[in-house]
Scaffold this motif. Structure first.
Motif, mmCIF file in Angstrom:
data_model
loop_
_atom_site.group_PDB
_atom_site.id
_atom_site.type_symbol
_atom_site.label_atom_id
_atom_site.label_comp_id
_atom_site.label_asym_id
_atom_site.label_seq_id
_atom_site.Cartn_x
_atom_site.Cartn_y
_atom_site.Cartn_z
ATOM 1 N N HIS A 36 0.815 -1.221 0.000
ATOM 2 C CA HIS A 36 0.000 0.000 0.000
ATOM 3 C C HIS A 36 0.847 1.268 0.000
ATOM 4 O O HIS A 36 1.914 1.309 0.608
ATOM 5 C CB HIS A 36 -0.923 0.018 1.226
ATOM 6 C CG HIS A 36 -1.882 -1.126 1.229
ATOM 7 N ND1 HIS A 36 -3.115 -1.047 0.640
ATOM 8 C CD2 HIS A 36 -1.767 -2.393 1.715
ATOM 9 C CE1 HIS A 36 -3.732 -2.223 0.769
ATOM 10 N NE2 HIS A 36 -2.927 -3.049 1.420
ATOM 11 N N HIS A 69 2.533 -1.656 4.716
ATOM 12 C CA HIS A 69 1.846 -0.366 4.844
ATOM 13 C C HIS A 69 2.801 0.766 5.226
ATOM 14 O O HIS A 69 2.626 1.887 4.780
ATOM 15 C CB HIS A 69 0.749 -0.428 5.907
ATOM 16 C CG HIS A 69 -0.535 -1.059 5.453
ATOM 17 N ND1 HIS A 69 -0.661 -2.405 5.230
ATOM 18 C CD2 HIS A 69 -1.751 -0.514 5.179
ATOM 19 C CE1 HIS A 69 -1.909 -2.668 4.844
ATOM 20 N NE2 HIS A 69 -2.590 -1.540 4.800
ATOM 21 N N ASP A 103 -3.995 3.674 2.508
ATOM 22 C CA ASP A 103 -3.587 3.873 3.902
ATOM 23 C C ASP A 103 -2.120 3.562 4.174
ATOM 24 O O ASP A 103 -1.730 3.319 5.309
ATOM 25 C CB ASP A 103 -4.486 3.058 4.844
ATOM 26 C CG ASP A 103 -4.435 1.558 4.557
ATOM 27 O OD1 ASP A 103 -3.872 1.171 3.507
ATOM 28 O OD2 ASP A 103 -4.953 0.777 5.361
ATOM 29 N N HIS A 150 -6.106 0.216 -1.409
ATOM 30 C CA HIS A 150 -7.504 -0.110 -1.145
ATOM 31 C C HIS A 150 -8.432 0.656 -2.092
ATOM 32 O O HIS A 150 -8.506 1.884 -2.042
ATOM 33 C CB HIS A 150 -7.879 0.260 0.295
ATOM 34 C CG HIS A 150 -7.176 -0.552 1.338
ATOM 35 N ND1 HIS A 150 -7.520 -1.857 1.612
ATOM 36 C CD2 HIS A 150 -6.146 -0.261 2.152
ATOM 37 C CE1 HIS A 150 -6.737 -2.321 2.583
ATOM 38 N NE2 HIS A 150 -5.885 -1.377 2.926
HETATM 39 MN MN MN Z 1 -4.753 -1.255 4.795
#
Ligand code: MN
Ligand code: MN
Ligand code: MN
Length: 292
Positions: free
Chosen positions: A16, A256, A21, A46
């Protein structure tokens, strides 16, 4: 697409950026992946492909092959499930429209969270949370940050415990489409639907087998066998499930942000032998160069 001459391919098909996020911009993410030896990367933000163009130009600079990706939220038996889409056409108009719908769902949810937490008396809560989210749709962690900043709670953990966690006032479910619909979108855009991090849904083995079978019947083609934070027991279980359902096997870190010791780009447990890797079915398959 160039196939690297290094026999040890490093393939990470789930991560990501700030387009959703993640903490790193798409370009910074690709650079970090390259630094960790990743040869093939899929950025799977996402419900958006907004980061793909920037990631693609960074990938070209760094000699990384970028595969179009996305992670879509959907419902299966009223539970939220994540489906990764890989190697689709990001320009397909119907797919773009579907992503727009997902985005509207997220905003509707953010507005509802702000409304429900209105009694806390924080001025322009939604605006502030949006700012924390960098102008994007705020999720619960962003609201938690605003609550902390406003002194309503001591920290994010307390924000979740009192206001945002499961069953609390600010725990608003999003109106996601059904699993079969999301799988259809990916297939119609020419991609491969992958059941993401199957162990994260806290389903019993029986329920997980049921989910996997439903997913395959809906047109899903692959399952993440290797993701971050799994035990070797999970890996064995998922490999077995993958074989039994005759699905393709995928792998990805679900990275992330930097600094989490359990999760790094390209650091993925090797998948057990005897599985058919999803990347063999890409439009331009990733293959090891033949030995000379
Ligand atoms: Mn996430
Ligand atoms: Mn996920
Ligand atoms: Mn993810």
């Amino acid at each position: 697409m160039t196939i690297p001459q290094d026999p040890d391919l490093c393939i990470d098909l789930h991560c990501h950026s700030t387009a959703s996020d993640g903490a790193l911009s798409p370009a910074a993410l690709v650079e970090r992946a390259a630094g960790h030896g990743v040869s093939h990367l899929s950025l799977t933000d996402h419900d958006t492909v907004a980061g793909l163009a920037e990631a693609e130009s960074a990938a070209r600079e760094c000699g990384v092959v970028l595969i179009p990706g996305v992670e879509l939220s959907c419902l299966w038996k009223s539970r939220t499930i994540h489906i990764v889409g890989l190697d689709f056409d990001p320009e397909a108009p119907d797919f773009r429209r579907a992503l727009q719908g997902q985005n509207e769902n997220r905003w509707a949810r953010a507005r509802m969270i702000a409304e429900r937490l209105g009694k806390l008396g924080i001025d322009d809560l939604l605006g502030k949370a949006t700012e924390v989210a960098g102008g994007d749709v705020p999720g619960r962690p962003h609201f938690a940050a605003v609550l902390t900043e406003a002194g309503v709670v001591r920290n994010a953990a307390q924000a979740f415990k009192r206001y945002l966690g499961n069953g609390k006032t600010g725990d608003v479910k999003a109106y996601w489409p059904e699993l079969s619909e999301v799988v259809r979108w990916i297939n119609e855009a020419g991609g491969i639907a992958v059941l993401a991090h199957p162990r994260k849904y806290q389903l019993t083995a029986t329920k997980l087998r049921e989910l996997t079978a439903d997913f395959r019947r809906a047109g899903g083609r692959a399952i993440e066998v290797s993701t971050s934070g799994q035990s070797s027991g999970d890996l064995g279980f998922l490999a077995e499930l993958c074989r039994k359902e005759k699905l393709l096997a995928s792998q990805g870190s679900d990275f992330h942000f930097p600094g989490a010791p359990w999760c790094e780009l390209g650091r993925i447990m090797k998948m057990p032998d005897g599985l058919e890797p999803v990347w063999h079915s890409f439009r331009q398959p990733i293959l090891r160069p033949a030995p000379v």
